[in-house]
Scaffold this motif. Structure first.
Motif, PDB file in Angstrom:
ATOM      1  N   ASN A   1     -50.162  69.064   7.302  1.00  0.00           N
ATOM      2  CA  ASN A   1     -49.267  69.620   8.318  1.00  0.00           C
ATOM      3  C   ASN A   1     -47.804  69.441   7.941  1.00  0.00           C
ATOM      4  O   ASN A   1     -46.982  70.321   8.176  1.00  0.00           O
ATOM      5  CB  ASN A   1     -49.534  68.971   9.683  1.00  0.00           C
TER       6      ASN A   1
ATOM      7  N   ARG B   1     -41.895  78.648   5.610  1.00  0.00           N
ATOM      8  CA  ARG B   1     -43.338  78.869   5.626  1.00  0.00           C
ATOM      9  C   ARG B   1     -43.653  80.310   5.244  1.00  0.00           C
ATOM     10  O   ARG B   1     -44.525  80.596   4.460  1.00  0.00           O
ATOM     11  CB  ARG B   1     -43.831  78.595   7.045  1.00  0.00           C
ATOM     12  N   ARG B   2     -42.877  81.208   5.848  1.00  0.00           N
ATOM     13  CA  ARG B   2     -43.113  82.631   5.677  1.00  0.00           C
ATOM     14  C   ARG B   2     -42.926  83.053   4.221  1.00  0.00           C
ATOM     15  O   ARG B   2     -43.641  83.898   3.710  1.00  0.00           O
ATOM     16  CB  ARG B   2     -42.100  83.358   6.569  1.00  0.00           C
TER      17      ARG B   2
ATOM     18  N   PHE C   1     -51.569  80.013   3.783  1.00  0.00           N
ATOM     19  CA  PHE C   1     -52.534  79.121   4.434  1.00  0.00           C
ATOM     20  C   PHE C   1     -53.942  79.661   4.362  1.00  0.00           C
ATOM     21  O   PHE C   1     -54.177  80.842   4.581  1.00  0.00           O
ATOM     22  CB  PHE C   1     -52.186  78.943   5.910  1.00  0.00           C
TER      23      PHE C   1
ATOM     24  N   PHE D   1     -57.661  78.473   6.094  1.00  0.00           N
ATOM     25  CA  PHE D   1     -58.226  77.499   7.036  1.00  0.00           C
ATOM     26  C   PHE D   1     -59.735  77.438   6.887  1.00  0.00           C
ATOM     27  O   PHE D   1     -60.370  78.364   6.392  1.00  0.00           O
ATOM     28  CB  PHE D   1     -57.903  77.913   8.472  1.00  0.00           C
TER      29      PHE D   1
ATOM     30  N   ASN E   1     -59.762  81.875  10.615  1.00  0.00           N
ATOM     31  CA  ASN E   1     -58.651  82.226  11.510  1.00  0.00           C
ATOM     32  C   ASN E   1     -58.080  83.613  11.258  1.00  0.00           C
ATOM     33  O   ASN E   1     -56.878  83.801  11.159  1.00  0.00           O
ATOM     34  CB  ASN E   1     -57.524  81.191  11.414  1.00  0.00           C
TER      35      ASN E   1
ATOM     36  N   PRO F   1     -48.511  88.847   7.792  1.00  0.00           N
ATOM     37  CA  PRO F   1     -47.312  88.078   7.392  1.00  0.00           C
ATOM     38  C   PRO F   1     -46.157  88.988   6.976  1.00  0.00           C
ATOM     39  O   PRO F   1     -44.991  88.651   7.182  1.00  0.00           O
ATOM     40  CB  PRO F   1     -47.802  87.256   6.193  1.00  0.00           C
TER      41      PRO F   1
ATOM     42  N   ARG G   1     -54.637  87.315   2.724  1.00  0.00           N
ATOM     43  CA  ARG G   1     -53.522  87.187   3.654  1.00  0.00           C
ATOM     44  C   ARG G   1     -52.564  86.080   3.196  1.00  0.00           C
ATOM     45  O   ARG G   1     -51.347  86.194   3.345  1.00  0.00           O
ATOM     46  CB  ARG G   1     -54.050  86.871   5.057  1.00  0.00           C
TER      47      ARG G   1
END
Lengths: 399, 223
Positions: free
Chosen positions: B51, B83-84, B89, B91, B95, B109, B156
C-alpha cells in the motif's frame, strides 16, 4: 471527461431501470404538479378576466339593495332613474335597464324555460352584444311595447334547431311574439351561467305583459372613457340618492359596481390560489429530491469496490465526485423532463375539464425543469462527496 | 539504480491504547528492472508495504522514496498523479468493472489521464494484444475465465506503460496451470519490457519466477 461521466451515469441508471424510475417518480410528480397547478391557474385567471371583458368593460352595474338577493323592501328602480342617469351624467355611451323574469316559451310544439330580459337598444352597446342575424328594436316597438323579441342562441337552438327563426312567432304565457333577430353567441359567464340562454324584448313589453309592474331590477351603464368611471360612479350615486329621497344619515339602498374592480378582485383571488397550490406542489419536489439522495447513498455503498478500483488506477476525487453528481443530476433531469410531459397532458386535460383555456407557459416549464436539475445537484452532492472521499484501500477490500 | 527506497519506514494502525504496528522500521531498496516477490504470513506487513509502495497509504515515520521523491511530502492529488503515470496494479480478485467490456476496462486509466478517444482505443487494443486477448475485447468480465480476467487486469495495468507493476497475489484465485501462464506473462513483461514488478505471494512456486524474494515476519524483513 464530462461526456464519459454522462455515459457512465446513463449506464448506471439503465442498469437499475425500475429503481431509477421509482426514484425519479417523486420528481416527476413534483414537476408535473407544480406546472399543472400554475398552468390551470393561469388559464382560470385568464378565463375570468376574458369573460368579464366580454360582458363589457367600462361598465357600471347598479342594483337595488346592499347585497345580492336581499332587500325585498328596498325599492327597485324606475324609468325615471334611467332617464336621470342618461340626461345628467356626462360621458356615458349607454344606459341599459333590465327587467328579467323566468318563463316558459313555446314554438312549434317545443317548449323551453328561459330568462326573459326586458331592455332597450342600449342593451347592445352596454353589454357588448352583437346581432348574429336580424335587426334591433325600432323606436316604435320600444315605445308601444310591441311583442317583438330577439333570441339568444341557446334558446334559438332549443326551439328552432338550424332553422332561421326570423319572422316566426313564439308563445310566452298568454301572448305571442315575433322573432326579429338572433344574438351572436357569447358562451358561459364567469359564474357558470349561459349568457345565450335568454330572450330579449322591449322593456315595456315585459313590464306590461309579464311583470305587471314598472320595476327595473338592474341598470347597466357604459362609460365612454375608462378614466371617468370613478367620477361617473360618484355622480350616479349622488343622483340616485336624490331620486330615492335618501336622507343624509341613511346608507345607500343600492350599489353601483365597477366591473374593473370585480375583475381585479376575481383575478387576484385566482392568482393567489394558483401561487398557493404551486407552493404546495413544490414541497413534493423537495420530497422527490430526498428520494434521490437516499437512492444515491445506497448506490455509493453498493459500488464501493468500483469506486476503489477507479481511485486506485488514477481517478481523482473530483472525477468520482463528478461521476456521482452527474448521475444524480441526470436522474433528476430525466424526472424533470418526464414531469414536463406529464404536466402538459394533465394541464390540457384539466383545462378542458374545467373549461378554462390551456395557456402553455414556457417560463414556468423552464423554471420547473431547472429546479429539478438543481435538486439533483443539491441532493446528489452529499452522496457524491461520500464516494469521492472513500479511502481506496478500504474501498478495494469492500465486498 | 534505485527506483524505490524504504528508509526505516514504520506504520502503526490505530491510536490510543491498542496501536498495531504493521511495519517496524523497514529498509528496502528496489532497483529498476527487478522482479521482487514479497512473502510471509498474513499480518507480517507485506500488504502494508504494498500500500505504501502504491502511494495509497503513507508511512507513520521514516521515508518512502519513489525515484528519489519523498512520497510523504506529496498530497493526495499528487500521489494520484504519481500512481496514474508510474504504477500499475494487479489484484488477487481481478477487480474489473462488471458490465464493461474488456477493452473498456483496459481503457479506464487512460480516460482518467485524459487521453483522446482514438489514442485510448489503440493503446488499449495493443495492451490486450500483449496479453493475448485481442479477440476478446468486446466481452464482459463475466464472459471470461479467471485467467482471462487476470490477463485483462494485467492489460489494464500496463496500458499506461508504468515503471512498476504491483501485483497482490495475482494467482491467488487461479488454478496451477493458469497461474503458470500468468506468471510467464509477468516474467516476459519484466524481461522484455523492463517493467519492475513487486509481487505479494503465499506460494513458493510463484516466488520462484522472481529475481529476488523478500520474507516478512512481524513487520520486518526476515534476514
Amino acid at each position: 471527461m464530462f461526456w464519459n461521466s454522462l455515459i457512465l451515469a446513463l449506464n448506471a441508471i439503465r442498469r437499475n431501470l425500475l429503481r431509477s424510475f421509482l426514484t425519479v417518480l417523486g420528481i416527476i410528480i413534483g414537476v408535473a404538479a407544480v406546472i399543472t397547478m400554475v398552468t390551470i391557474g393561469r388559464g382560470a385567471t385568464q378565463s375570468v378576466s376574458d369573460q368579464i371583458t366580454a360582458m363589457g368593460t367600462n361598465q357600471l352595474i347598479i342594483r337595488p339593495g346592499q347585497r345580492r338577493g336581499t332587500g325585498s323592501n328596498t325599492p327597485e328602480f324606475r324609468q325615471k332613474d334611467v332617464d336621470i342617469i342618461k340626461n345628467q351624467v356626462t360621458g356615458i355611451a349607454g344606459v341599459a335597464p333590465y327587467s328579467t323574469i323566468s318563463s316558459n316559451v313555446i314554438a312549434q310544439a317545443k317548449n323551453y324555460t328561459t330568462l326573459i330580459t326586458g331592455t332597450t337598444n342600449d342593451f347592445f352597446t352596454v353589454g357588448n352584444w352583437e346581432l348574429g342575424s336580424g335587426r334591433k328594436f325600432q323606436q316604435a316597438e320600444l315605445k308601444s311595447g310591441k311583442a317583438s323579441c330577439i333570441l339568444g342562441t341557446t334558446v334559438k337552438n332549443n326551439l328552432f334547431g338550424n332553422e332561421n327563426p326570423e319572422g316566426k312567432r313564439i308563445r310566452i304565457k298568454k301572448f305571442t311574439c315575433e322573432v326579429i333577430g338572433v344574438l351572436k353567441s357569447k358562451g358561459q359567464s364567469t359564474w357558470g351561467t349561459d349568457q345565450d340562454d335568454t330572450v330579449v324584448m322591449p322593456l315595456k313589453t315585459v313590464h306590461r305583459r309579464l311583470l305587471g309592474s314598472l320595476d327595473i331590477s338592474r341598470i347597466a351603464v357604459k362609460v365612454e372613457d375608462s378614466n371617468k368611471i370613478t367620477s361617473a360612479q360618484r355622480k350616479i350615486t349622488e343622483l340616485l340618492r336624490e331620486s330615492r329621497r335618501l336622507p343624509d344619515n341613511m346608507e345607500n339602498d343600492f350599489r353601483v359596481l365597477d366591473m374593473r374592480q370585480i375583475i381585479k378582485t376575481l383575478t387576484g383571488t385566482t392568482r393567489v390560489l394558483t401561487m398557493l397550490l404551486g407552493a404546495v406542489a413544490a414541497v413534493s419536489l423537495l420530497v422527490g429530491g430526498i428520494g434521490i439522495m437516499n437512492i444515491m447513498l445506497v448506490s455509493v455503498t453498493e459500488r464501493t469496490k468500483e469506486i476503489g478500483i477507479r481511485l486506485a488506477i488514477g481517478a481523482l476525487e473530483k472525477h468520482v465526485l463528478m461521476q456521482f453528481l452527474i448521475e444524480a443530476v441526470v436522474l433528476s433531469s430525466i424526472g424533470g423532463v418526464l414531469g414536463l410531459i406529464l404536466a402538459t397532458g394533465l394541464s390540457v386535460a384539466g383545462a378542458n375539464l374545467m373549461g378554462v383555456p390551456f395557456l402553455f407557459d414556457l417560463r414556468i416549464n423552464i423554471l420547473a425543469f431547472l429546479f429539478s436539475a438543481s435538486i439533483g445537484i443539491l441532493f446528489g452532492f452529499v452522496p457524491a462527496r461520500r464516494a469521492a472521499r472513500l479511502n481506496p484501500i478500504d474501498a478495494l477490500r469492500h465486498e | 539504480m534505485a527506483l524505490i527506497q524504504f528508509k526505516n519506514v514504520t506504520k502503526t494502525y490505530g491510536t490510543g491504547e491498542n496501536p498495531f504496528p504493521a511495519l517496524k522500521g523497514l529498509n528496502l531498496t528496489i532497483d529498476e528492472g527487478e522482479f521482487l516477490a514479497l512473502m510471509g504470513p498474513s499480518g507480517s506487513g507485506k500488504s502494508t508495504t504494498m500500500n505504501i509502495a502504491a502511494c495509497l497509504d503513507t508511512a507513520t515515520s521514516g521515508n518512502y522514496l519513489f525515484q528519489n521523491i519523498s512520497v510523504e511530502n506529496l498530497d493526495t492529488h499528487q500521489r494520484t498523479l504519481l500512481r496514474r503515470n508510474f504504477l500499475g496494479f494487479i489484484f488477487q480478485g481481478f477487480n474489473l468493472l462488471p458490465r464493461s467490456s474488456a477493452i473498456e476496462n483496459v481503457e479506464l486509466p487512460l480516460i482518467y489521464r485524459g487521453d483522446k478517444k482514438q489514442d485510448r482505443r489503440s493503446a488499449a487494443y495493443e495492451a490486450l494484444e500483449k496479453v493475448g486477448l485481442s479477440d476478446w475485447q468486446d466481452h464482459n468480465p463475466n464472459e471470461l475465465s479467471g485467467g482471462q480476467q487476470q490477463r485483462v487486469a494485467i492489460a489494464r495495468a500496463i496500458v499506461t506503460n508504468p515503471k512498476i507493476l504491483l501485483a497482490d497475489e495475482p494467482t491467488g484465485n487461479l488454478d496451477s496451470q493458469t497461474s503458470a501462464e500468468i506468471m510467464s506473462l509477468l516474467t516476459s513483461l519484466n524481461q522484455d519490457s523492463g517493467v519492475t514488478i513487486i509481487m505479494v505471494t503465499h506460494e513458493q512456486e510463484m516466488a520462484d519466477y522472481s529475481s529476488r524474494v523478500v520474507h516478512f515476519l512481524d513487520g520486518q524483513i526476515r534476514t
